[in-house]
Design a protein around this motif. Structure first.
Motif, short mmCIF file in Angstrom:
data_model
loop_
_atom_site.label_atom_id
_atom_site.label_comp_id
_atom_site.label_asym_id
_atom_site.label_seq_id
_atom_site.Cartn_x
_atom_site.Cartn_y
_atom_site.Cartn_z
N PRO A 1 37.41 -17.44 39.69
CA PRO A 1 38.67 -18.10 39.32
C PRO A 1 38.63 -18.51 37.85
N ILE A 2 39.35 -17.79 37.02
CA ILE A 2 39.27 -17.94 35.57
C ILE A 2 39.77 -19.32 35.12
N LYS A 3 40.92 -19.76 35.62
CA LYS A 3 41.48 -21.05 35.19
C LYS A 3 40.57 -22.21 35.56
N GLU A 4 40.02 -22.18 36.76
CA GLU A 4 39.17 -23.26 37.22
C GLU A 4 37.87 -23.32 36.42
N ALA B 1 36.54 -26.30 33.99
CA ALA B 1 35.21 -26.90 34.15
C ALA B 1 34.42 -26.87 32.85
N VAL B 2 34.47 -25.75 32.15
CA VAL B 2 33.73 -25.63 30.89
C VAL B 2 34.34 -26.55 29.83
N SER B 3 35.67 -26.66 29.80
CA SER B 3 36.28 -27.56 28.82
C SER B 3 35.96 -29.02 29.12
N LEU B 4 35.91 -29.40 30.41
CA LEU B 4 35.50 -30.76 30.75
C LEU B 4 34.05 -31.00 30.34
N LEU B 5 33.22 -30.00 30.51
CA LEU B 5 31.81 -30.12 30.13
C LEU B 5 31.67 -30.32 28.62
N VAL B 6 32.39 -29.52 27.85
CA VAL B 6 32.30 -29.60 26.39
C VAL B 6 32.88 -30.92 25.87
N VAL B 7 34.07 -31.28 26.34
CA VAL B 7 34.71 -32.52 25.89
C VAL B 7 33.89 -33.73 26.32
N GLY C 1 32.64 -31.58 35.10
CA GLY C 1 32.50 -30.35 34.32
C GLY C 1 31.16 -29.69 34.54
N PHE C 2 30.10 -30.49 34.54
CA PHE C 2 28.76 -29.94 34.79
C PHE C 2 28.64 -29.42 36.21
N TYR C 3 29.17 -30.16 37.17
CA TYR C 3 29.05 -29.78 38.58
C TYR C 3 29.71 -28.43 38.85
N TYR C 4 30.94 -28.27 38.42
CA TYR C 4 31.65 -27.02 38.72
C TYR C 4 31.19 -25.87 37.82
N SER C 5 30.74 -26.16 36.61
CA SER C 5 30.18 -25.11 35.78
C SER C 5 28.89 -24.58 36.39
N SER D 1 29.16 -19.80 45.99
CA SER D 1 30.26 -18.84 45.99
C SER D 1 31.38 -19.40 45.14
N PHE D 2 32.20 -18.50 44.61
CA PHE D 2 33.35 -18.94 43.84
C PHE D 2 34.36 -19.68 44.71
N SER D 3 34.29 -19.49 46.02
CA SER D 3 35.21 -20.20 46.91
C SER D 3 34.87 -21.68 47.01
N ASN D 4 33.69 -22.11 46.49
CA ASN D 4 33.32 -23.52 46.47
C ASN D 4 34.04 -24.29 45.36
N ILE D 5 34.68 -23.59 44.44
CA ILE D 5 35.41 -24.22 43.35
C ILE D 5 36.86 -24.41 43.81
N PRO D 6 37.36 -25.64 43.84
CA PRO D 6 38.73 -25.86 44.33
C PRO D 6 39.76 -25.32 43.35
N PRO D 7 40.89 -24.86 43.86
CA PRO D 7 41.95 -24.36 42.97
C PRO D 7 42.61 -25.47 42.19
N VAL D 8 43.12 -25.11 41.02
CA VAL D 8 43.81 -26.09 40.17
C VAL D 8 45.26 -26.17 40.56
#
Length: 102
Positions: free
Chosen positions: A27-30, A34-40, A77-81, A95-102
């Motif tokens: 899931p590209i958006k999610e 996650a990466v933007s939350l990690l960086v910020v 951010g760290f958790y989902y990344s 699995s990618f299905s463990n990441i909730p949709p936005v």
């Protein structure tokens, strides 16, 4: 030999009985969120710590506020990344299905 199929589950049963297939597409958006939350969050922790220790850009209270805000953003951010990275690498249980949709 009699086999009671009510209590036996095989791979074929699981594949045949599901009305939909689970896509393990990333899931590209999610992941981008996650990466933007990690960086910020990382930047917030670093800048907040510098502000609190060196009194740069405000007093100690402003620095602590930014550090706490950075930590709040860093944790999800760290958790989902991490989940996305492990799912991409193919680790068992991720699995990618463990990441909730936005």
């Amino acid at each position: 030999m009699y086999v009671d199929h009510a209590f036996s589950i095989s791979d074929e049963d699981i594949m045949m009985e599901t009305p939909y297939t689970v896509s393990n597409k990333p899931p590209i958006k999610e992941i981008a969120l996650a990466v933007s939350l990690l960086v910020v969050g990382t930047l917030g922790i670093i800048i907040g710590s510098l502000m609190a220790c060196n009194h740069v850009g405000g007093d100690t209270a402003h620095g602590l506020f930014f550090a706490i805000l950075g930590a709040i953003l860093f944790i999800p951010g760290f958790y989902y990344s991490r989940i996305a990275y492990y799912a991409y690498k193919g680790y068992k249980g991720f699995s990618f299905s463990n990441i909730p949709p936005v």
